[in-house]
Design an enzyme around this catalytic site. Sequence first.
Site, PDB file in Angstrom:
ATOM      1  N   GLY A 133       0.895  -1.167  -0.237  1.00 45.70           N
ATOM      2  CA  GLY A 133       0.086   0.139   0.093  1.00 45.70           C
ATOM      3  C   GLY A 133       0.968   1.221  -0.085  1.00 45.70           C
ATOM      4  O   GLY A 133       0.311   2.532   0.484  1.00 45.70           O
ATOM      5  N   ASN A 155      -4.503   1.566 -13.354  1.00 46.17           N
ATOM      6  CA  ASN A 155      -3.482   0.763 -12.756  1.00 46.17           C
ATOM      7  C   ASN A 155      -2.285   1.401 -12.924  1.00 46.17           C
ATOM      8  O   ASN A 155      -2.086   2.223 -13.913  1.00 46.17           O
ATOM      9  CB  ASN A 155      -3.665  -0.668 -13.627  1.00 46.17           C
ATOM     10  CG  ASN A 155      -2.676  -1.514 -12.824  1.00 46.17           C
ATOM     11  OD1 ASN A 155      -2.618  -1.561 -11.785  1.00 46.17           O
ATOM     12  ND2 ASN A 155      -1.897  -2.387 -13.670  1.00 46.17           N
ATOM     13  N   HIS A 192       1.823   0.292 -13.241  1.00 50.98           N
ATOM     14  CA  HIS A 192       2.757  -0.946 -13.641  1.00 50.98           C
ATOM     15  C   HIS A 192       3.944  -0.529 -13.799  1.00 50.98           C
ATOM     16  O   HIS A 192       4.407   0.255 -14.490  1.00 50.98           O
ATOM     17  CB  HIS A 192       2.144  -1.599 -15.000  1.00 50.98           C
ATOM     18  CG  HIS A 192       2.715  -2.796 -15.363  1.00 50.98           C
ATOM     19  ND1 HIS A 192       2.651  -3.841 -14.660  1.00 50.98           N
ATOM     20  CD2 HIS A 192       3.547  -3.248 -16.210  1.00 50.98           C
ATOM     21  CE1 HIS A 192       3.409  -5.121 -15.086  1.00 50.98           C
ATOM     22  NE2 HIS A 192       3.994  -4.592 -16.026  1.00 50.98           N
TER      23      HIS A 192
HETATM   24  C1  GRF Z   1       3.902  -1.437  -7.442  1.00 49.59           C
HETATM   25  O1  GRF Z   1       5.167  -1.840  -7.821  1.00 49.59           O
HETATM   26  C2  GRF Z   1       2.886  -1.447  -8.494  1.00 49.59           C
HETATM   27  O2  GRF Z   1       3.743  -1.210  -9.760  1.00 49.59           O
HETATM   28  C3  GRF Z   1       2.697  -2.863  -8.948  1.00 49.59           C
HETATM   29  O3  GRF Z   1       2.573  -3.337  -7.472  1.00 49.59           O
HETATM   30  C4  GRF Z   1       3.275  -2.704  -6.542  1.00 49.59           C
HETATM   31  C5  GRF Z   1       2.205  -2.133  -5.535  1.00 49.59           C
HETATM   32  O4  GRF Z   1       2.957  -1.572  -4.333  1.00 49.59           O
HETATM   33  N1  GRF Z   1       1.465  -3.055  -9.491  1.00 49.59           N
HETATM   34  P1  GRF Z   1       2.338  -0.810  -3.065  1.00 49.59           P
HETATM   35  O5  GRF Z   1       1.426  -2.066  -2.492  1.00 49.59           O
HETATM   36  O6  GRF Z   1       1.497   0.235  -3.547  1.00 49.59           O
HETATM   37  O7  GRF Z   1       3.412  -0.704  -2.236  1.00 49.59           O
END
Ligand code: GRF
Length: 188
Positions: free
Chosen positions: A11, A106, A108
Amino acid sequence: MRLCILASGNGSNFEAIQEAIMKNELDARICCVISDKKNAFIHTRAKNHSIPSHHVSFKSYMNKEAAEGKISEIIDSYNPDYIVCAGYMKILGESFVNLYPNMILNIHPSKLPKYKGLNALQQALNNHDTEVGVTVHYIDVSLDGGPIIKQEVFEINRSQSKEEIEAILHKTEHKLYVEVLKELGKEV
Ligand code: GRF
């Protein structure tokens, strides 16, 4: 602008968005967090900010469609402008995605369309790429394939460890998501 966050894990992107809101840099409100993982750290983060967080266990439902039906019931009760996927590790089903056209975002960790799916950074390193990126995009029915909203690319070199690059990636993600939401907020 009203946001619902979908997440599975740590998060940190949620936290970055919430921090920008608290600093009045982003005119938005995170209405709720929804996670498919009961013990995801994002629940603790949400609690710290007094933001409602919901756990939807896919095991409690007959199938993915039914579990996503529950997720959409929760989302609809908050009437959000955007559904922000921030580390949500499940692929959203077609009927769910079709309920929210141009509303699901999203982030990525790659220079999409390169390296869709899992372990994007490792794939870039395996290919000896000299630059990596972060992309915010709309979710449609294709995996990591919806229209790109914003992308940031930076150079890497062999002296950097994977962990060092990951740290830069995360920092870039946090900045980019807030920038995109600011832009989208102007249209709400
Ligand atoms: C991030 O690296 C995002 O790009 C990927 O999952 C990760 C989530 O990180 N989809 P967080 O839970 O927001 O720390």
